[in-house]
Design a protein around this motif. Sequence first.
Motif, PDB file in Angstrom:
ATOM      1  N   THR A  31       0.837  -1.203   0.000  1.00 48.91           N
ATOM      2  CA  THR A  31       0.000   0.000   0.000  1.00 48.91           C
ATOM      3  C   THR A  31       0.867   1.246   0.000  1.00 48.91           C
ATOM      4  O   THR A  31       0.633   2.168  -0.788  1.00 48.91           O
ATOM      5  CB  THR A  31      -0.940   0.003   1.225  1.00 48.91           C
ATOM      6  OG1 THR A  31      -1.744  -1.171   1.201  1.00 48.91           O
ATOM      7  CG2 THR A  31      -1.824   1.234   1.235  1.00 48.91           C
ATOM      8  N   ALA A  32       1.863   1.270   0.852  1.00 43.55           N
ATOM      9  CA  ALA A  32       2.769   2.427   0.925  1.00 43.55           C
ATOM     10  C   ALA A  32       3.469   2.649  -0.405  1.00 43.55           C
ATOM     11  O   ALA A  32       3.556   3.785  -0.892  1.00 43.55           O
ATOM     12  CB  ALA A  32       3.791   2.220   2.036  1.00 43.55           C
ATOM     13  N   ARG A  33       3.952   1.581  -1.016  1.00 38.23           N
ATOM     14  CA  ARG A  33       4.660   1.701  -2.289  1.00 38.23           C
ATOM     15  C   ARG A  33       3.754   2.276  -3.370  1.00 38.23           C
ATOM     16  O   ARG A  33       4.123   3.191  -4.109  1.00 38.23           O
ATOM     17  CB  ARG A  33       5.209   0.337  -2.735  1.00 38.23           C
ATOM     18  CG  ARG A  33       6.025   0.388  -4.012  1.00 38.23           C
ATOM     19  CD  ARG A  33       6.440  -1.002  -4.461  1.00 38.23           C
ATOM     20  NE  ARG A  33       5.325  -1.785  -4.946  1.00 38.23           N
ATOM     21  CZ  ARG A  33       4.755  -1.641  -6.146  1.00 38.23           C
ATOM     22  NH1 ARG A  33       5.189  -0.718  -6.985  1.00 38.23           N
ATOM     23  NH2 ARG A  33       3.754  -2.414  -6.515  1.00 38.23           N
ATOM     24  N   LEU A  34       2.538   1.760  -3.450  1.00 41.57           N
ATOM     25  CA  LEU A  34       1.604   2.227  -4.475  1.00 41.57           C
ATOM     26  C   LEU A  34       1.167   3.670  -4.236  1.00 41.57           C
ATOM     27  O   LEU A  34       1.096   4.464  -5.175  1.00 41.57           O
ATOM     28  CB  LEU A  34       0.391   1.309  -4.545  1.00 41.57           C
ATOM     29  CG  LEU A  34       0.636  -0.048  -5.187  1.00 41.57           C
ATOM     30  CD1 LEU A  34      -0.552  -0.971  -4.944  1.00 41.57           C
ATOM     31  CD2 LEU A  34       0.926   0.095  -6.662  1.00 41.57           C
ATOM     32  N   VAL A  35       0.868   4.012  -2.996  1.00 42.20           N
ATOM     33  CA  VAL A  35       0.456   5.384  -2.690  1.00 42.20           C
ATOM     34  C   VAL A  35       1.581   6.361  -3.016  1.00 42.20           C
ATOM     35  O   VAL A  35       1.345   7.423  -3.609  1.00 42.20           O
ATOM     36  CB  VAL A  35       0.006   5.508  -1.215  1.00 42.20           C
ATOM     37  CG1 VAL A  35      -0.091   6.966  -0.788  1.00 42.20           C
ATOM     38  CG2 VAL A  35      -1.308   4.796  -1.005  1.00 42.20           C
ATOM     39  N   ARG A  36       2.795   6.022  -2.659  1.00 43.54           N
ATOM     40  CA  ARG A  36       3.929   6.905  -2.968  1.00 43.54           C
ATOM     41  C   ARG A  36       4.131   7.040  -4.473  1.00 43.54           C
ATOM     42  O   ARG A  36       4.440   8.123  -4.964  1.00 43.54           O
ATOM     43  CB  ARG A  36       5.185   6.391  -2.280  1.00 43.54           C
ATOM     44  CG  ARG A  36       5.124   6.577  -0.780  1.00 43.54           C
ATOM     45  CD  ARG A  36       6.319   6.015  -0.059  1.00 43.54           C
ATOM     46  NE  ARG A  36       6.130   6.146   1.377  1.00 43.54           N
ATOM     47  CZ  ARG A  36       6.394   5.202   2.265  1.00 43.54           C
ATOM     48  NH1 ARG A  36       6.896   4.035   1.874  1.00 43.54           N
ATOM     49  NH2 ARG A  36       6.168   5.405   3.544  1.00 43.54           N
ATOM     50  N   ARG A  54      -2.606  15.003   0.787  1.00 47.75           N
ATOM     51  CA  ARG A  54      -2.136  14.188   1.914  1.00 47.75           C
ATOM     52  C   ARG A  54      -2.815  12.830   1.893  1.00 47.75           C
ATOM     53  O   ARG A  54      -4.034  12.740   1.770  1.00 47.75           O
ATOM     54  CB  ARG A  54      -2.476  14.865   3.237  1.00 47.75           C
ATOM     55  CG  ARG A  54      -1.847  16.223   3.410  1.00 47.75           C
ATOM     56  CD  ARG A  54      -2.346  16.861   4.678  1.00 47.75           C
ATOM     57  NE  ARG A  54      -1.807  18.206   4.817  1.00 47.75           N
ATOM     58  CZ  ARG A  54      -2.295  19.100   5.656  1.00 47.75           C
ATOM     59  NH1 ARG A  54      -3.337  18.806   6.421  1.00 47.75           N
ATOM     60  NH2 ARG A  54      -1.753  20.300   5.732  1.00 47.75           N
ATOM     61  N   VAL A  55      -1.997  11.790   2.040  1.00 43.24           N
ATOM     62  CA  VAL A  55      -2.499  10.420   2.125  1.00 43.24           C
ATOM     63  C   VAL A  55      -1.812   9.777   3.334  1.00 43.24           C
ATOM     64  O   VAL A  55      -0.831   9.055   3.195  1.00 43.24           O
ATOM     65  CB  VAL A  55      -2.210   9.627   0.830  1.00 43.24           C
ATOM     66  CG1 VAL A  55      -2.935   8.285   0.870  1.00 43.24           C
ATOM     67  CG2 VAL A  55      -2.618  10.413  -0.403  1.00 43.24           C
ATOM     68  N   PRO A  56      -2.311  10.111   4.530  1.00 43.22           N
ATOM     69  CA  PRO A  56      -1.645   9.597   5.724  1.00 43.22           C
ATOM     70  C   PRO A  56      -1.826   8.089   5.863  1.00 43.22           C
ATOM     71  O   PRO A  56      -2.864   7.565   5.474  1.00 43.22           O
ATOM     72  CB  PRO A  56      -2.333  10.345   6.865  1.00 43.22           C
ATOM     73  CG  PRO A  56      -3.559  10.952   6.298  1.00 43.22           C
ATOM     74  CD  PRO A  56      -3.433  10.969   4.807  1.00 43.22           C
ATOM     75  N   PRO A  57      -0.852   7.405   6.383  1.00 40.93           N
ATOM     76  CA  PRO A  57       0.428   7.878   6.888  1.00 40.93           C
ATOM     77  C   PRO A  57       1.561   7.787   5.869  1.00 40.93           C
ATOM     78  O   PRO A  57       2.725   7.902   6.236  1.00 40.93           O
ATOM     79  CB  PRO A  57       0.684   6.918   8.046  1.00 40.93           C
ATOM     80  CG  PRO A  57       0.159   5.607   7.524  1.00 40.93           C
ATOM     81  CD  PRO A  57      -1.069   5.977   6.711  1.00 40.93           C
ATOM     82  N   PHE A  58       1.236   7.605   4.606  1.00 43.44           N
ATOM     83  CA  PHE A  58       2.269   7.247   3.643  1.00 43.44           C
ATOM     84  C   PHE A  58       2.863   8.374   2.815  1.00 43.44           C
ATOM     85  O   PHE A  58       4.018   8.288   2.418  1.00 43.44           O
ATOM     86  CB  PHE A  58       1.736   6.169   2.685  1.00 43.44           C
ATOM     87  CG  PHE A  58       1.316   4.918   3.384  1.00 43.44           C
ATOM     88  CD1 PHE A  58       2.200   4.210   4.177  1.00 43.44           C
ATOM     89  CD2 PHE A  58       0.021   4.446   3.275  1.00 43.44           C
ATOM     90  CE1 PHE A  58       1.820   3.057   4.834  1.00 43.44           C
ATOM     91  CE2 PHE A  58      -0.377   3.297   3.925  1.00 43.44           C
ATOM     92  CZ  PHE A  58       0.520   2.598   4.709  1.00 43.44           C
TER      93      PHE A  58
END
Length: 123
Positions: A31-36, A54-58
């Motif tokens: 999820t973090a990789r895709l959001v970033r 903003r897309v917390p926490p990423f």
Amino acid sequence: MPRPAKPLDASDLRRAVQLLDDGEVLDRAETARLVRAVCAELAGRHPGGSIEVRVPPFAAVQLALDDAGRHRRGTPPNVVECSPEVMLRLAAGSLTWLDALATHQVRASGTRSDLAGVFPLIG
């Protein structure tokens, strides 16, 4: 110093959104990789500093959709915030900006915070 995000892979994004639509919970690292990657793609397509997404926490990224100039100090007056899952669905096109706003899945403030023309990021 943050690592640069890997480029957005459309097939990975589609697969992740399909899992979400099937009721699955995505792995946190994925999820973090895709959001970033989505946020990096947004910033690459719309460079600037008049809107903060903003897309917390990423992730958080600043961009601009017009020639309004760059906000210089503090938080820009135009802020958009959503969950990672909503950002992935917007980017993939399985959720529209207007539907996300209507169902309160996105919080958008400021006169330039309308991102309807930005999504989806993939065809």
